[in-house]
Design a protein around this motif. Structure first.
Motif, PDB file in Angstrom:
ATOM      1  N   THR A  94      12.741  10.828  -5.749  1.00 36.37           N
ATOM      2  CA  THR A  94      12.864  10.266  -4.407  1.00 36.37           C
ATOM      3  C   THR A  94      11.621   9.477  -4.028  1.00 36.37           C
ATOM      4  O   THR A  94      11.713   8.352  -3.524  1.00 36.37           O
ATOM      5  N   PHE A  95      10.444  10.047  -4.275  1.00 37.75           N
ATOM      6  CA  PHE A  95       9.208   9.338  -3.960  1.00 37.75           C
ATOM      7  C   PHE A  95       9.085   8.048  -4.775  1.00 37.75           C
ATOM      8  O   PHE A  95       8.667   7.011  -4.250  1.00 37.75           O
ATOM      9  N   GLN A  96       9.461   8.086  -6.029  1.00 38.78           N
ATOM     10  CA  GLN A  96       9.351   6.897  -6.880  1.00 38.78           C
ATOM     11  C   GLN A  96      10.369   5.831  -6.478  1.00 38.78           C
ATOM     12  O   GLN A  96      10.066   4.637  -6.499  1.00 38.78           O
ATOM     13  N   ILE A  97      11.562   6.242  -6.086  1.00 42.70           N
ATOM     14  CA  ILE A  97      12.561   5.275  -5.619  1.00 42.70           C
ATOM     15  C   ILE A  97      12.101   4.631  -4.316  1.00 42.70           C
ATOM     16  O   ILE A  97      12.249   3.418  -4.116  1.00 42.70           O
ATOM     17  N   PHE A  98      11.493   5.426  -3.420  1.00 42.10           N
ATOM     18  CA  PHE A  98      10.934   4.850  -2.197  1.00 42.10           C
ATOM     19  C   PHE A  98       9.831   3.848  -2.522  1.00 42.10           C
ATOM     20  O   PHE A  98       9.740   2.781  -1.892  1.00 42.10           O
ATOM     21  N   ALA A  99       8.986   4.161  -3.499  1.00 42.16           N
ATOM     22  CA  ALA A  99       7.931   3.230  -3.908  1.00 42.16           C
ATOM     23  C   ALA A  99       8.543   1.910  -4.385  1.00 42.16           C
ATOM     24  O   ALA A  99       8.047   0.833  -4.047  1.00 42.16           O
ATOM     25  N   SER A 100       9.615   1.992  -5.151  1.00 41.42           N
ATOM     26  CA  SER A 100      10.254   0.766  -5.640  1.00 41.42           C
ATOM     27  C   SER A 100      10.873  -0.033  -4.486  1.00 41.42           C
ATOM     28  O   SER A 100      10.804  -1.256  -4.472  1.00 41.42           O
ATOM     29  N   LEU A 101      11.459   0.661  -3.527  1.00 41.74           N
ATOM     30  CA  LEU A 101      12.046  -0.043  -2.386  1.00 41.74           C
ATOM     31  C   LEU A 101      10.977  -0.689  -1.514  1.00 41.74           C
ATOM     32  O   LEU A 101      11.189  -1.781  -0.963  1.00 41.74           O
ATOM     33  N   PHE A 102       9.813  -0.048  -1.396  1.00 37.49           N
ATOM     34  CA  PHE A 102       8.720  -0.638  -0.622  1.00 37.49           C
ATOM     35  C   PHE A 102       8.204  -1.914  -1.278  1.00 37.49           C
ATOM     36  O   PHE A 102       7.973  -2.919  -0.605  1.00 37.49           O
ATOM     37  N   VAL A 103       8.007  -1.880  -2.593  1.00 30.02           N
ATOM     38  CA  VAL A 103       7.495  -3.080  -3.263  1.00 30.02           C
ATOM     39  C   VAL A 103       8.537  -4.196  -3.222  1.00 30.02           C
ATOM     40  O   VAL A 103       8.190  -5.374  -3.044  1.00 30.02           O
ATOM     41  N   ILE A 134       0.839  -1.207   0.000  1.00 27.57           N
ATOM     42  CA  ILE A 134       0.000   0.000   0.000  1.00 27.57           C
ATOM     43  C   ILE A 134       0.868   1.248   0.000  1.00 27.57           C
ATOM     44  O   ILE A 134       0.585   2.211  -0.725  1.00 27.57           O
ATOM     45  N   LEU A 135       1.934   1.244   0.782  1.00 26.96           N
ATOM     46  CA  LEU A 135       2.855   2.382   0.782  1.00 26.96           C
ATOM     47  C   LEU A 135       3.488   2.593  -0.590  1.00 26.96           C
ATOM     48  O   LEU A 135       3.689   3.733  -1.017  1.00 26.96           O
ATOM     49  N   SER A 136       3.794   1.516  -1.286  1.00 33.18           N
ATOM     50  CA  SER A 136       4.382   1.669  -2.615  1.00 33.18           C
ATOM     51  C   SER A 136       3.398   2.341  -3.572  1.00 33.18           C
ATOM     52  O   SER A 136       3.799   3.187  -4.374  1.00 33.18           O
ATOM     53  N   ILE A 137       2.134   1.979  -3.476  1.00 36.41           N
ATOM     54  CA  ILE A 137       1.121   2.629  -4.320  1.00 36.41           C
ATOM     55  C   ILE A 137       0.978   4.099  -3.953  1.00 36.41           C
ATOM     56  O   ILE A 137       0.953   4.968  -4.838  1.00 36.41           O
ATOM     57  N   ILE A 138       0.908   4.386  -2.668  1.00 44.26           N
ATOM     58  CA  ILE A 138       0.749   5.776  -2.213  1.00 44.26           C
ATOM     59  C   ILE A 138       1.938   6.622  -2.657  1.00 44.26           C
ATOM     60  O   ILE A 138       1.761   7.726  -3.189  1.00 44.26           O
ATOM     61  N   PHE A 139       3.141   6.119  -2.463  1.00 36.97           N
ATOM     62  CA  PHE A 139       4.324   6.894  -2.846  1.00 36.97           C
ATOM     63  C   PHE A 139       4.411   7.081  -4.355  1.00 36.97           C
ATOM     64  O   PHE A 139       4.852   8.131  -4.829  1.00 36.97           O
ATOM     65  N   SER A 140       3.984   6.094  -5.116  1.00 37.02           N
ATOM     66  CA  SER A 140       4.005   6.236  -6.562  1.00 37.02           C
ATOM     67  C   SER A 140       2.975   7.262  -7.042  1.00 37.02           C
ATOM     68  O   SER A 140       3.260   8.045  -7.950  1.00 37.02           O
ATOM     69  N   ALA A 191       0.377 -12.489  -9.867  1.00 40.49           N
ATOM     70  CA  ALA A 191       0.360 -11.195  -9.186  1.00 40.49           C
ATOM     71  C   ALA A 191       1.657 -10.978  -8.412  1.00 40.49           C
ATOM     72  O   ALA A 191       2.163  -9.856  -8.329  1.00 40.49           O
ATOM     73  N   TYR A 192       2.199 -12.043  -7.879  1.00 42.21           N
ATOM     74  CA  TYR A 192       3.494 -11.977  -7.207  1.00 42.21           C
ATOM     75  C   TYR A 192       4.588 -11.588  -8.214  1.00 42.21           C
ATOM     76  O   TYR A 192       5.451 -10.761  -7.928  1.00 42.21           O
ATOM     77  N   ILE A 193       4.515 -12.168  -9.397  1.00 44.55           N
ATOM     78  CA  ILE A 193       5.487 -11.842 -10.449  1.00 44.55           C
ATOM     79  C   ILE A 193       5.324 -10.386 -10.892  1.00 44.55           C
ATOM     80  O   ILE A 193       6.313  -9.688 -11.136  1.00 44.55           O
ATOM     81  N   LEU A 194       4.077  -9.911 -10.965  1.00 42.74           N
ATOM     82  CA  LEU A 194       3.842  -8.505 -11.323  1.00 42.74           C
ATOM     83  C   LEU A 194       4.481  -7.562 -10.305  1.00 42.74           C
ATOM     84  O   LEU A 194       4.990  -6.500 -10.674  1.00 42.74           O
ATOM     85  N   ALA A 195       4.439  -7.940  -9.035  1.00 43.66           N
ATOM     86  CA  ALA A 195       5.076  -7.111  -8.010  1.00 43.66           C
ATOM     87  C   ALA A 195       6.568  -7.016  -8.275  1.00 43.66           C
ATOM     88  O   ALA A 195       7.175  -5.945  -8.154  1.00 43.66           O
ATOM     89  N   TRP A 196       7.191  -8.145  -8.646  1.00 42.79           N
ATOM     90  CA  TRP A 196       8.619  -8.121  -8.946  1.00 42.79           C
ATOM     91  C   TRP A 196       8.918  -7.352 -10.226  1.00 42.79           C
ATOM     92  O   TRP A 196       9.967  -6.735 -10.358  1.00 42.79           O
ATOM     93  N   VAL A 197       8.014  -7.372 -11.187  1.00 43.40           N
ATOM     94  CA  VAL A 197       8.209  -6.603 -12.421  1.00 43.40           C
ATOM     95  C   VAL A 197       8.045  -5.109 -12.146  1.00 43.40           C
ATOM     96  O   VAL A 197       8.741  -4.272 -12.728  1.00 43.40           O
ATOM     97  N   ALA A 198       7.135  -4.759 -11.240  1.00 47.10           N
ATOM     98  CA  ALA A 198       6.907  -3.353 -10.898  1.00 47.10           C
ATOM     99  C   ALA A 198       8.128  -2.744 -10.209  1.00 47.10           C
ATOM    100  O   ALA A 198       8.374  -1.538 -10.344  1.00 47.10           O
ATOM    101  N   PHE A 199       8.882  -3.554  -9.485  1.00 48.83           N
ATOM    102  CA  PHE A 199      10.058  -3.033  -8.776  1.00 48.83           C
ATOM    103  C   PHE A 199      11.067  -2.376  -9.711  1.00 48.83           C
ATOM    104  O   PHE A 199      11.406  -1.202  -9.521  1.00 48.83           O
TER     105      PHE A 199
END
Length: 157
Positions: free
Chosen positions: A99-108, A68-74, A132-140
């Motif tokens: 900075t916000f986008q890098i934090f989103a990537s680190l959260f995911v 959820i934090l990754s979505i919010i930060f993105s 969906a798990y793979i999508l999370a890794w692709v989003a990173f």
């Protein structure tokens, strides 16, 4: 410059969509008659479909919070980008957006790592990690790349 801005916005939105889909879809683990995500464990028994809330373990709550934090930060990064696009001086860099986008990537990434480490204790051996798990890794990497591009990008006229 316009094509570059459209490209970076497209990359950002693609990462945001992947984050949202991977967080909400019930396919983090799948099996013959079961699927589970961060929120529910669903199974089919005797032709009936049943869903129960996800485990109340601390680790699954940490993964939920990080996703959820990754979505919010993105989302914040996208809003800040558009604000900086119109208010930033010529030659300025989009540091805050990056900075916000890098934090989103680190959260995911953190959420996916926790799920990877802890899921063998929770998931049956007959089940596999889902799409969906793979999508999370692709989003990173997409979020990380767009964040780094924002940091490097300079505003031109």
């Amino acid at each position: 410059m316009l094509i570059l801005l459209l490209g970076i916005v497209f990359l950002h939105v693609a990462a945001l969509v992947l984050l949202f889909v991977s967080t909400t879809v019930s396919a983090w683990t799948t099996g013959a008659a079961r699927s589970s995500d961060l929120w529910h464990n669903c199974s089919t028994t005797n032709g009936e479909f049943h869903c129960e809330p996800a485990s109340t373990g601390e680790w699954i709550q940490a993964v939920q919070a990080l996703m959820i934090l990754s979505i919010i930060f993105s989302v914040i990064a996208l809003i800040v980008f558009f604000c900086q696009l119109f208010t930033l001086q010529k030659g300025g860099r989009f540091f805050l957006t990056g900075t916000f986008q890098i934090f989103a990537s680190l959260f995911v990434m953190s959420g996916a790592v926790i799920y990877t480490v802890m899921s063998p204790k929770w998931v049956a051996p007959t089940e596999t990690l889902g799409w969906a798990y793979i999508l999370a890794w692709v989003a990173f990497p997409l979020a990380l790349i767009s964040g780094l591009i924002y940091v490097i990008l300079r505003k031109r006229e």
